[in-house]
Design a protein around this motif. Structure first.
Motif, PDB file in Angstrom:
ATOM      1  N   THR A   1      -2.861  11.643  -5.577  1.00  0.00           N
ATOM      2  CA  THR A   1      -4.135  12.050  -5.151  1.00  0.00           C
ATOM      3  C   THR A   1      -4.979  10.701  -4.523  1.00  0.00           C
ATOM      4  OG1 THR A   1      -5.267  12.226  -6.986  1.00  0.00           O
ATOM      5  CG2 THR A   1      -4.604  14.109  -5.959  1.00  0.00           C
ATOM      6  N   ILE A   2      -4.034   9.471  -4.748  1.00  0.00           N
ATOM      7  CA  ILE A   2      -4.807   8.007  -4.548  1.00  0.00           C
ATOM      8  C   ILE A   2      -3.887   7.527  -3.554  1.00  0.00           C
ATOM      9  CG2 ILE A   2      -5.841   7.877  -6.842  1.00  0.00           C
ATOM     10  CD1 ILE A   2      -3.522   6.405  -7.711  1.00  0.00           C
ATOM     11  N   ILE A   3      -4.586   6.222  -2.833  1.00  0.00           N
ATOM     12  CA  ILE A   3      -3.924   5.526  -1.985  1.00  0.00           C
ATOM     13  C   ILE A   3      -4.120   4.109  -2.685  1.00  0.00           C
ATOM     14  CG2 ILE A   3      -3.742   4.121   0.286  1.00  0.00           C
ATOM     15  CD1 ILE A   3      -5.500   6.714   1.409  1.00  0.00           C
ATOM     16  N   VAL A   4      -3.003   3.644  -3.037  1.00  0.00           N
ATOM     17  CA  VAL A   4      -2.854   2.554  -4.067  1.00  0.00           C
ATOM     18  C   VAL A   4      -2.613   1.228  -3.138  1.00  0.00           C
ATOM     19  CG1 VAL A   4      -1.682   1.164  -5.920  1.00  0.00           C
ATOM     20  CG2 VAL A   4      -1.916   3.819  -5.964  1.00  0.00           C
ATOM     21  N   GLN A   5      -3.772   0.171  -3.449  1.00  0.00           N
ATOM     22  CA  GLN A   5      -3.417  -0.886  -2.392  1.00  0.00           C
ATOM     23  C   GLN A   5      -3.568  -2.179  -3.564  1.00  0.00           C
ATOM     24  OE1 GLN A   5      -6.751  -0.378   0.439  1.00  0.00           O
ATOM     25  NE2 GLN A   5      -5.167   0.108   1.890  1.00  0.00           N
ATOM     26  N   GLY A   6      -2.735  -3.358  -2.870  1.00  0.00           N
ATOM     27  CA  GLY A   6      -3.106  -4.415  -3.747  1.00  0.00           C
ATOM     28  C   GLY A   6      -1.966  -5.663  -3.180  1.00  0.00           C
ATOM     29  N   ARG A   7      -2.423  -6.830  -3.781  1.00  0.00           N
ATOM     30  CA  ARG A   7      -1.579  -7.947  -3.694  1.00  0.00           C
ATOM     31  C   ARG A   7      -0.699  -8.372  -4.551  1.00  0.00           C
ATOM     32  NH1 ARG A   7      -2.698 -10.951   0.852  1.00  0.00           N
ATOM     33  NH2 ARG A   7      -5.043 -10.167   0.935  1.00  0.00           N
ATOM     34  N   VAL A   8       0.639  -8.348  -4.523  1.00  0.00           N
ATOM     35  CA  VAL A   8       1.456  -8.659  -5.646  1.00  0.00           C
ATOM     36  C   VAL A   8       1.812 -10.277  -5.522  1.00  0.00           C
ATOM     37  CG1 VAL A   8       3.709  -8.149  -6.448  1.00  0.00           C
ATOM     38  CG2 VAL A   8       2.444  -6.705  -5.099  1.00  0.00           C
ATOM     39  N   ASP A   9       1.657 -11.069  -6.313  1.00  0.00           N
ATOM     40  CA  ASP A   9       2.110 -12.518  -6.550  1.00  0.00           C
ATOM     41  C   ASP A   9       3.293 -12.719  -6.026  1.00  0.00           C
ATOM     42  OD1 ASP A   9      -0.363 -13.143  -7.766  1.00  0.00           O
ATOM     43  OD2 ASP A   9       0.585 -13.118  -9.968  1.00  0.00           O
ATOM     44  N   ARG A  10       4.283 -12.087  -6.389  1.00  0.00           N
ATOM     45  CA  ARG A  10       5.724 -12.193  -5.907  1.00  0.00           C
ATOM     46  C   ARG A  10       6.475 -10.844  -5.761  1.00  0.00           C
ATOM     47  NH1 ARG A  10       8.365 -16.611  -8.888  1.00  0.00           N
ATOM     48  NH2 ARG A  10      10.229 -15.335  -9.331  1.00  0.00           N
ATOM     49  N   ILE A  11       7.378 -10.793  -4.840  1.00  0.00           N
ATOM     50  CA  ILE A  11       8.187  -9.645  -5.024  1.00  0.00           C
ATOM     51  C   ILE A  11       9.668 -10.242  -4.782  1.00  0.00           C
ATOM     52  CG2 ILE A  11       9.103  -7.377  -4.294  1.00  0.00           C
ATOM     53  CD1 ILE A  11       6.354  -7.167  -3.081  1.00  0.00           C
ATOM     54  N   ASP A  12      10.459 -10.057  -5.922  1.00  0.00           N
ATOM     55  CA  ASP A  12      11.949 -10.694  -5.858  1.00  0.00           C
ATOM     56  C   ASP A  12      12.781  -9.481  -5.440  1.00  0.00           C
ATOM     57  OD1 ASP A  12      10.965 -13.107  -6.354  1.00  0.00           O
ATOM     58  OD2 ASP A  12      11.803 -13.291  -8.482  1.00  0.00           O
ATOM     59  N   HIS A  13      14.050  -9.962  -5.023  1.00  0.00           N
ATOM     60  CA  HIS A  13      15.123  -9.043  -4.823  1.00  0.00           C
ATOM     61  C   HIS A  13      16.370  -9.601  -5.641  1.00  0.00           C
ATOM     62  CE1 HIS A  13      18.803  -7.319  -2.957  1.00  0.00           C
ATOM     63  NE2 HIS A  13      17.863  -6.166  -2.670  1.00  0.00           N
ATOM     64  N   ARG A  14      16.606  -8.747  -6.741  1.00  0.00           N
ATOM     65  CA  ARG A  14      17.489  -9.234  -7.493  1.00  0.00           C
ATOM     66  C   ARG A  14      18.421  -8.046  -8.049  1.00  0.00           C
ATOM     67  NH1 ARG A  14      14.199 -10.826 -12.380  1.00  0.00           N
ATOM     68  NH2 ARG A  14      12.937 -11.671 -10.839  1.00  0.00           N
ATOM     69  N   ASP A  15      19.642  -8.205  -8.205  1.00  0.00           N
ATOM     70  CA  ASP A  15      20.660  -7.563  -8.513  1.00  0.00           C
ATOM     71  C   ASP A  15      20.413  -6.031  -7.802  1.00  0.00           C
ATOM     72  OD1 ASP A  15      21.544  -8.997 -10.279  1.00  0.00           O
ATOM     73  OD2 ASP A  15      20.066  -8.457 -11.991  1.00  0.00           O
ATOM     74  N   GLY A  16      20.032  -5.930  -6.627  1.00  0.00           N
ATOM     75  CA  GLY A  16      20.182  -4.622  -5.844  1.00  0.00           C
ATOM     76  C   GLY A  16      18.932  -3.716  -5.921  1.00  0.00           C
TER      77      GLY A  16
ATOM     78  N   SER B   1       0.758  -1.136   0.055  1.00  0.00           N
ATOM     79  CA  SER B   1      -0.039   0.052  -0.188  1.00  0.00           C
ATOM     80  C   SER B   1       0.800   1.149   0.150  1.00  0.00           C
ATOM     81  CB  SER B   1      -0.922  -0.073   1.383  1.00  0.00           C
ATOM     82  OG  SER B   1      -1.703   1.178   1.415  1.00  0.00           O
ATOM     83  N   ALA B   2       0.458   2.228  -0.895  1.00  0.00           N
ATOM     84  CA  ALA B   2       1.298   3.621  -0.659  1.00  0.00           C
ATOM     85  C   ALA B   2       0.463   4.646  -1.215  1.00  0.00           C
ATOM     86  CB  ALA B   2       2.260   3.321  -1.821  1.00  0.00           C
ATOM     87  N   THR B   3       0.610   5.761  -0.629  1.00  0.00           N
ATOM     88  CA  THR B   3      -0.087   7.035  -0.868  1.00  0.00           C
ATOM     89  C   THR B   3       0.646   7.726  -1.885  1.00  0.00           C
ATOM     90  OG1 THR B   3      -1.042   7.309   1.528  1.00  0.00           O
ATOM     91  CG2 THR B   3      -0.844   9.258  -0.013  1.00  0.00           C
ATOM     92  N   THR B   4       0.143   7.981  -2.957  1.00  0.00           N
ATOM     93  CA  THR B   4       0.819   8.519  -4.210  1.00  0.00           C
ATOM     94  C   THR B   4      -0.025   9.472  -4.946  1.00  0.00           C
ATOM     95  OG1 THR B   4       2.063   8.197  -6.272  1.00  0.00           O
ATOM     96  CG2 THR B   4       0.406   6.683  -5.712  1.00  0.00           C
TER      97      THR B   4
END
Length: 288
Positions: A144-159, A139-142
């Motif tokens: 004029t909107i508050i964006v929310q959602g469920r991400v399938d996967r978040i990888d950490h890759r190459d920094g 979730s993030a406020t950006t």
């Protein structure tokens, strides 16, 4: 131009806050915005009308997609050494359901296919991934909107953080699908805010073929998606407010009939959708 637009929004918000009249923030999800963009009538049925109209029967391609997503969620919660092709098949079987299929034979056929798809995907991509989030709510406020959602996967890759979205449909996505996806861009913005890391790369992983397409956003391209999301959020919110004030719901939430109406879960409630295309069997979109 996009950077200037961002500065203008920031200046306006700052002035509004200074005057004691803060900008109203609208809470959105990528799914809601995508639904509004494709068909306001379907948006109304899903998010505005209460009680919500009854949905149609389960669709086999949706059941298939859910089983694949659930299997991969469980798989990537395991340590890397346990992410084997055989475990992938086992998890597909564990999460399999038969809603929407033509019968037991077709369901069993696609269960085997799904197991093969996941096994091949694990063989090609399973061991190398370093997820920092699986089915992660962000979730993030950006703007004029508050964006929310469920991400399938978040990888950490190459920094950096990488947004991964699984696709299970017949269509094999291309780079343009990743580049133009409003959902992926919003997930990147929300992931950056939630996990406090650089996130500009988004990927679509097609489970039937194990193909991966990726796109690296720039600050400007993310700003363009964010501005589009703000417009969609404003328009959908304004339509709902107008209906509350007595405006005709059908006028404020017009139907956009097309091929998608054949599988719409609210088809039975929409005259335009029923006229647009014939109804299809629940298993028609499985493909071969």
């Amino acid at each position: 131009m996009a950077v200037a637009g961002l500065r203008s929004v920031d200046l306006v918000q700052g002035q509004l806050a200074f005057d004691g009249i803060p900008e109203r923030l609208t809470r959105v999800t990528p799914a809601k915005l995508t639904t509004w963009s494709s068909c306001p009538r379907r948006y109304r049925f899903n998010y505005v009308d209460r009680p919500r109209p009854a949905r149609g029967p389960a669709m086999a391609h949706t059941t298939l997609g859910a089983a694949l997503h659930n299997a991969l969620r469980a798989l990537y919660e395991l340590p890397p050494a346990q992410r084997t092709p055989s475990r992938g098949r086992e998890l597909v079987n564990r999460h399999w359901k038969s809603e929407g299929f033509a019968g037991a034979e077709q369901s069993a056929d696609y269960r085997v296919r799904a197991g093969d798809w996941v096994a091949d995907y694990v063989e090609r991509h399973g061991a190398s991934a370093e997820p920092v989030g699986v089915e992660r709510w962000v979730s993030a406020t950006t703007g004029t909107i508050i964006v929310q959602g469920r991400v399938d996967r978040i990888d950490h890759r190459d920094g950096e953080l990488v947004v991964v979205d699984y696709k299970a449909g017949r269509h094999t996505p291309g780079v343009g699908d990743a580049r133009d996806s409003l959902a992926l861009a919003l997930y990147a913005l929300a992931t950056r805010s939630a996990l406090h890391g650089r996130c500009r790369r988004v990927e679509l992983h097609h489970l039937r073929t194990s193909e991966v397409v990726s796109w690296r956003h720039t600050a400007d391209s993310l700003a363009e998606h964010r501005e589009r999301a703000e417009r969609l959020a404003h328009d959908s919110s304004a339509a709902a407010t107008a209906v509350e004030a007595g405006e005709d719901p059908d006028r404020m939430f017009p139907a956009r009939p097309g091929a998608r109406c054949a599988a719409c879960e609210f088809r039975r409630h929409c005259r335009e959708g029923k006229r647009a295309v014939p109804e299809i069997e629940p298993w028609a979109l499985l493909g071969e």
